[in-house]
Design an enzyme around this catalytic site. Structure first.
Site, PDB file in Angstrom:
ATOM      1  N   GLU A 120      62.706 115.782  -9.919  1.00 38.61           N
ATOM      2  CA  GLU A 120      61.425 115.387 -10.499  1.00 38.61           C
ATOM      3  C   GLU A 120      61.608 114.849 -11.907  1.00 38.61           C
ATOM      4  O   GLU A 120      62.400 115.370 -12.686  1.00 38.61           O
ATOM      5  CB  GLU A 120      60.493 116.592 -10.557  1.00 38.61           C
ATOM      6  CG  GLU A 120      60.085 117.069  -9.195  1.00 38.61           C
ATOM      7  CD  GLU A 120      59.195 118.284  -9.274  1.00 38.61           C
ATOM      8  OE1 GLU A 120      59.296 119.135  -8.394  1.00 38.61           O
ATOM      9  OE2 GLU A 120      58.411 118.391 -10.232  1.00 38.61           O
ATOM     10  N   CYS A 164      60.055 113.334 -19.235  1.00 40.67           N
ATOM     11  CA  CYS A 164      60.745 114.613 -19.013  1.00 40.67           C
ATOM     12  C   CYS A 164      61.765 114.413 -17.882  1.00 40.67           C
ATOM     13  O   CYS A 164      61.413 114.000 -16.781  1.00 40.67           O
ATOM     14  CB  CYS A 164      59.736 115.698 -18.649  1.00 40.67           C
ATOM     15  SG  CYS A 164      60.500 117.292 -18.352  1.00 40.67           S
ATOM     16  N   CYS A 171      68.012 124.965  -9.886  1.00 39.19           N
ATOM     17  CA  CYS A 171      68.548 125.628 -11.074  1.00 39.19           C
ATOM     18  C   CYS A 171      69.060 127.008 -10.683  1.00 39.19           C
ATOM     19  O   CYS A 171      68.481 127.679  -9.827  1.00 39.19           O
ATOM     20  CB  CYS A 171      67.471 125.760 -12.144  1.00 39.19           C
ATOM     21  SG  CYS A 171      68.105 126.415 -13.703  1.00 39.19           S
ATOM     22  N   CYS A 175      64.927 132.053 -14.021  1.00 39.29           N
ATOM     23  CA  CYS A 175      63.836 132.578 -14.846  1.00 39.29           C
ATOM     24  C   CYS A 175      62.683 132.947 -13.905  1.00 39.29           C
ATOM     25  O   CYS A 175      62.319 132.156 -13.021  1.00 39.29           O
ATOM     26  CB  CYS A 175      63.389 131.523 -15.853  1.00 39.29           C
ATOM     27  SG  CYS A 175      64.734 130.990 -16.934  1.00 39.29           S
ATOM     28  N   CYS A 178      59.512 130.671 -13.216  1.00 42.62           N
ATOM     29  CA  CYS A 178      59.776 129.239 -13.004  1.00 42.62           C
ATOM     30  C   CYS A 178      59.913 128.915 -11.528  1.00 42.62           C
ATOM     31  O   CYS A 178      60.668 129.564 -10.806  1.00 42.62           O
ATOM     32  CB  CYS A 178      61.061 128.859 -13.734  1.00 42.62           C
ATOM     33  SG  CYS A 178      61.630 127.190 -13.351  1.00 42.62           S
ATOM     34  N   CYS A 398      56.953 122.753 -12.833  1.00 41.98           N
ATOM     35  CA  CYS A 398      58.167 122.004 -12.539  1.00 41.98           C
ATOM     36  C   CYS A 398      58.831 122.577 -11.290  1.00 41.98           C
ATOM     37  O   CYS A 398      59.059 123.774 -11.188  1.00 41.98           O
ATOM     38  CB  CYS A 398      59.118 122.089 -13.726  1.00 41.98           C
ATOM     39  SG  CYS A 398      60.567 121.100 -13.504  1.00 41.98           S
TER      40      CYS A 398
HETATM   41  S1  SF4 Z   1      62.960 127.641 -16.769  1.00 37.28           S
HETATM   42 FE1  SF4 Z   1      63.521 127.118 -14.643  1.00 37.28          FE
HETATM   43  S2  SF4 Z   1      64.645 125.184 -14.779  1.00 37.28           S
HETATM   44 FE2  SF4 Z   1      64.609 126.089 -16.861  1.00 37.28          FE
HETATM   45  S3  SF4 Z   1      66.495 127.322 -16.994  1.00 37.28           S
HETATM   46 FE3  SF4 Z   1      64.908 128.723 -16.269  1.00 37.28          FE
HETATM   47  S4  SF4 Z   1      65.063 128.648 -14.014  1.00 37.28           S
HETATM   48 FE4  SF4 Z   1      66.174 126.857 -14.818  1.00 37.28          FE
END
Ligand code: SF4
Length: 411
Positions: A120, A164, A171, A175, A178, A398
């Site tokens: 994205e 962006c 990833c 987190c 997220c 995201c």
């Molecule tokens: S916020 Fe999401 S994309 Fe960013 S480092 Fe943490 S898990 Fe990865």
């Protein structure tokens, strides 16, 4: 001089057979810098300056097809086609437009030898996400009440914009708030795939580099500092070949200390600005929200950041996602203020109201909690901005766009 990553990329991409390509073989060029392209031209018996023309065409004029390079004679265009050379810039394949003018793209990346991937990329007109640090976003578009004003701006020509960019498909950092984390790491992107997202979006909006005010933020999918070599090669392409100032770029990290230490060694001529995704007032809360904190604590991250030589007037950004009841309380604000002041770093705090996503059990902060948090930081003389929420109506979190589309295709 080629950086090691570009060299590796270059070697991987260009195993040329100058007598002609094997059947079906393709040699993607996007992602190679001007020097690499000059060398390619020499290898096929053309003058070095043809490589410069190629770089100009791909990165400045944003030509996406070798056949359309007007500075090449027809015979050369035919020759490179026979050799299997292709530009192969990442391509926007789906687009979603928000009420507020934000455009969210699904971009297909086709790394040579790797699996095609989608990531994205987001275009935010009139938006700098607070990254410029001049306070121009402060007070605009609080969680409630911004939508009407946004709609009024929708059809106006943009005065400035932020793109962006993603650095990985998915990833691994996990987190807890997220949605991209739910994808896991699918793969890291190549330099051309990272820079190419920006070039495709610049092309779509006919941005004039050097004239239009456009910022890049590496805050999309992925952790840039876990794909450091490719990400930094992409930055060098964007600075040296595309012509974007590194001071118009901001990279955000979850706190990968070895990456920050490498970043501190980069020359100012190519080093973007730095943002630390803090998101918690202390190690206990942060380790719950961001497991990476168990490896590198807040103090370890701040120690590494101290090694970065900031430019005059440059400030570090602490990004702080406000989660209802978890990180948005008054005592959290006071802890964050103490933490920032104790760091001794010239820093500002960007407050981000959490974007909800399916399957994530956090709540959005109330508008008054956001304002109370902002005031508490400001009262402690910590520069603080509220990042305007963008594109909430089009899969704002995201990772959501990609997940939604993939789920639809699998259904
Ligand atoms: S916020 Fe999401 S994309 Fe960013 S480092 Fe943490 S898990 Fe990865």
């Amino acid at each position: 001089m080629l950086g090691p990553a570009v060299s590796a990329h270059f070697n991987q991409l260009l195993r040329l057979d100058t007598n002609g390509p094997e059947e079906g073989s393709r040699t993607p060029l996007f992602g190679l810098d001007a020097e690499a392209l000059r060398e390619r031209m020499v290898e096929i018996g053309e003058p070095r300056w043809r490589g410069q023309q190629l770089a100009e065409a791909m990165y400045r004029q944003r030509v996406a097809d070798l056949e359309a390079i007007s500075t090449f004679p027809k015979t050369l265009r035919g020759r490179v086609r026979e050799l299997g050379w292709v530009i192969e810039r990442p391509e926007i394949i789906e687009e979603f437009v928000s009420n507020d003018g934000t455009e969210r793209y699904l971009v297909r990346c086709l790394a040579s030898g790797g699996a095609a991937q989608t990531v994205e990329t987001v275009w935010m007109p009139e938006g700098d996400g607070g990254e410029v640090g001049d306070g121009s976003e402060a007070g605009r578009g609080e969680v409630a009440g911004g939508a009407q004003a946004d709609r009024e701006h929708r059809d106006e020509e943009w005065q400035r914009a932020t793109i962006c960019v993603s650095s990985q498909a998915g990833c691994a950092v996990n987190c807890q708030f997220c949605l991209t984390a739910k994808l896991g790491l699918q793969r890291s992107l190549t330099p051309g795939e990272i820079a190419g997202q920006a070039v495709s979006v610049l092309d779509r909006h006919q941005v004039a580099i050097g004239k239009d005010r456009v910022n890049l933020v590496f805050m999309g999918m992925g952790e840039p500092f876990l794909n450091y070599d490719n990400w930094m090669s992409a930055v060098r392409l964007l600075v040296n070949e595309v012509g974007i100032s590194p001071q118009r770029m901001t990279v955000s990290t979850s706190g990968i200390v070895p990456g920050i230490e490498r970043f501190a060694e980069e020359p100012a001529a190519v080093r973007p600005k730095l943002a630390i995704s803090l998101n918690a007032p202390n190690d206990d809360v942060r380790s719950d929200l961001m497991p990476i904190n168990r490896k590198w604590s807040i103090e370890a991250v701040i120690d590494a950041v101290r090694k970065v030589q900031l430019r005059p007037r440059e400030r570090l950004t602490f990004e702080y996602v406000l989660l209802h009841g978890v990180t948005d309380q008054l005592q959290h604000a006071r802890e964050v203020a103490r933490l920032v002041r104790r760091s001794g770093l010239p820093a500002k705090v960007n407050l981000i109201a959490w974007n909800p996503g399916p399957g994530i059990a956090y709540g959005m902060p109330q508008a008054d909690a956001i304002e109370r948090f902002r005031r508490a930081l400001a009262a402690e003389d910590v520069p603080v901005y509220i990042r305007r929420p963008r594109g909430r109506d089009i899969y704002a979190a995201c990772g959501q766009l990609k997940r939604t589309i993939e789920a639809g295709k699998n259904a």
